[in-house]
Design an enzyme around this catalytic site. Sequence first.
Site, PDB file in Angstrom:
ATOM      1  N   ARG A  82     -26.643  -8.437 -27.929  1.00  0.00           N
ATOM      2  CA  ARG A  82     -27.538  -8.016 -29.002  1.00  0.00           C
ATOM      3  C   ARG A  82     -28.893  -8.687 -28.804  1.00  0.00           C
ATOM      4  NH1 ARG A  82     -24.896  -5.280 -33.130  1.00  0.00           N
ATOM      5  NH2 ARG A  82     -22.623  -5.486 -33.126  1.00  0.00           N
ATOM      6  N   HIS A 118     -22.812   1.572 -36.024  1.00  0.00           N
ATOM      7  CA  HIS A 118     -23.499   2.319 -37.082  1.00  0.00           C
ATOM      8  C   HIS A 118     -23.899   3.704 -36.574  1.00  0.00           C
ATOM      9  CE1 HIS A 118     -23.632  -1.469 -39.222  1.00  0.00           C
ATOM     10  NE2 HIS A 118     -24.290  -0.926 -40.223  1.00  0.00           N
ATOM     11  N   ARG A 171     -31.658   0.385 -36.595  1.00  0.00           N
ATOM     12  CA  ARG A 171     -30.824  -0.626 -35.928  1.00  0.00           C
ATOM     13  C   ARG A 171     -31.593  -1.356 -34.840  1.00  0.00           C
ATOM     14  NH1 ARG A 171     -27.246  -2.411 -38.868  1.00  0.00           N
ATOM     15  NH2 ARG A 171     -25.849  -2.967 -37.160  1.00  0.00           N
ATOM     16  N   HIS A 177     -29.647  -4.127 -32.149  1.00  0.00           N
ATOM     17  CA  HIS A 177     -29.240  -3.273 -31.033  1.00  0.00           C
ATOM     18  C   HIS A 177     -30.426  -2.987 -30.117  1.00  0.00           C
ATOM     19  CE1 HIS A 177     -25.117  -2.344 -32.036  1.00  0.00           C
ATOM     20  NE2 HIS A 177     -25.450  -2.036 -33.274  1.00  0.00           N
TER      21      HIS A 177
END
EC number: 3.1.3.9
Length: 358
Positions: A82, A118, A171, A177
């Site tokens: 991440r 997500h 995101r 991300h």
Amino acid sequence: SIKMDLLHSNGVLIIQHLQRDYRAYQDFLNFMSHVGDPRNIFSVYFPLWFQLNQVVGTKMIWVAVIGDWFNLIFKWILFGHRPYWWVQETMIYPNQSSPCLEQFPITCETGPGSPSGHAMGSSCVWYVMVTAALSHTVRWKDKSAVTLHRLSWSFLWSIFWIIQISVCISRVFIATHFPHQVILGVFAGILVAEAFERTPAIQTASLRMYIKTNLFLFIFALGFYLVLKLLDIDLLWSVPKAKKWCANPDWINIDTTPFAGLVRNLGALFGLGLGINSEMFITSCKGKNSCKISFRILCIAASLATLQLYNFVKIPTHTEYLFYILSFCKSASMPLTVVALVPYCVHSIMRTTEKKLN
């Protein structure tokens, strides 16, 4: 590795650009990140669609659960970093001058980053909703209806892609991300949803089938984890990184760990199977009141209102195993409430009212 570092570094540039130039849209992007939260499937989308169309509602839970299960397996295989911790540990930036990425309360996810859960959850569920809506218009035969179908097709798929792009940007904006992770998530979600378009057997699945599916998903995931652990590969490697590099320790939530998502989804699938195969469901949703618009509207309103109360139920996090058990029970109770408890109560009230009027 060099190519991946290059992909990550380009992703960091995109994140910096978004955080700098789209600051005015911060509230909207944070909202869209919540819209893409897989937990909304069980508390918002499912109670709405199940009362409108039980076939679509049932498919939605199956798609969400299986999609999130595949997401977990992919994350364990791909070992995706991440952004918020990668920039702190990579060696590609000279003189320790790593870029500064802003973090938010929803940034510090603890699982691996690829593919985005997500994005994958949002795309698979919205795909089910759009195809379900269009399935009603495709049967129209006269010329004006065909034109209306084409307009509906264009409008609904435009809405679909606007929502997916917004969720993806959100995101990336919060630095949880990289761009390639959300893109992968969107297309993986579409593939899972499309696969279930050709799986009608889920509509007639017995409770035994639900239990067998739950056991398979759990045993496979746990076995995969234990086998790799024996090979000295720690699939929970991302949790220490998240705790180390999160800007605020209070933003770390056990609910974002890989096994928390697995338990939550298995609970939802079990609750659906329990509800659909219950006498309360047969009495209410298969009875004479089930065709009435008033019955469905009351069920939707009561289900949405009741599920909001679940937000006030806080599961203790001091003991991890207790958290998983209670999380499973809470997740199972949500579809059970929507499928059986609420419709049965509404059915009983309507029947009592009809008797009084007669």
